[in-house]
Design a protein around this motif. Structure first.
Motif, short mmCIF file in Angstrom:
data_model
loop_
_atom_site.label_atom_id
_atom_site.label_comp_id
_atom_site.label_asym_id
_atom_site.label_seq_id
_atom_site.Cartn_x
_atom_site.Cartn_y
_atom_site.Cartn_z
N PHE A 51 0.98 -10.78 0.18
CA PHE A 51 -0.21 -11.62 0.29
C PHE A 51 -0.87 -11.46 1.65
O PHE A 51 -2.07 -11.24 1.76
CB PHE A 51 0.16 -13.09 0.06
N PHE A 52 -0.08 -11.56 2.73
CA PHE A 52 -0.65 -11.46 4.07
C PHE A 52 -1.10 -10.03 4.39
O PHE A 52 -2.12 -9.83 5.05
CB PHE A 52 0.33 -11.98 5.11
N GLU B 4 -2.30 -7.83 2.26
CA GLU B 4 -3.58 -7.64 1.57
C GLU B 4 -4.68 -8.48 2.18
O GLU B 4 -5.84 -8.04 2.25
CB GLU B 4 -3.41 -7.96 0.09
N SER B 5 -4.35 -9.67 2.65
CA SER B 5 -5.35 -10.52 3.29
C SER B 5 -5.88 -9.88 4.56
O SER B 5 -7.11 -9.85 4.78
CB SER B 5 -4.75 -11.89 3.63
N GLU C 251 -8.15 -6.98 3.70
CA GLU C 251 -9.48 -7.43 3.26
C GLU C 251 -10.31 -7.95 4.44
O GLU C 251 -11.52 -7.74 4.47
CB GLU C 251 -9.35 -8.52 2.20
#
Length: 76
Positions: free
Chosen positions: A22-23, A25-26, A29
């Motif tokens: 999650f982090f 990919e965050s 982005e």
């Protein structure tokens, strides 16, 4: 044939899941975000403050008007 987007292809190939993915990919982005210039942020903030001030004055005026109507009717 068109090549797939390299960042999307890399994401699909990776097998990470959960908290770390999650982090990762965050942050990926966030690097792709087109951030506004300082001048634009100042203009948008000023516009938001002006709109808030105008709406505040309108709500204040409406409140005063309703209070006057209630006082004329006898509701205190």
């Amino acid at each position: 044939m068109a090549e797939p987007n390299d960042s999307l292809a890399n994401v699909k190939e990776q097998s990470r899941s959960g908290f770390v993915a999650f982090f990762a990919e965050s942050f990926r982005e966030m690097r792709r975000v087109k951030w506004p210039k300082r001048h634009d942020v100042i203009l948008y903030t000023g516009a938001a403050l002006v709109v808030c001030a105008i709406l505040g004055v309108m709500i204040w005026g409406f409140d005063i008007g309703v209070a006057k109507v209630f006082s004329l009717v006898g509701v205190d």
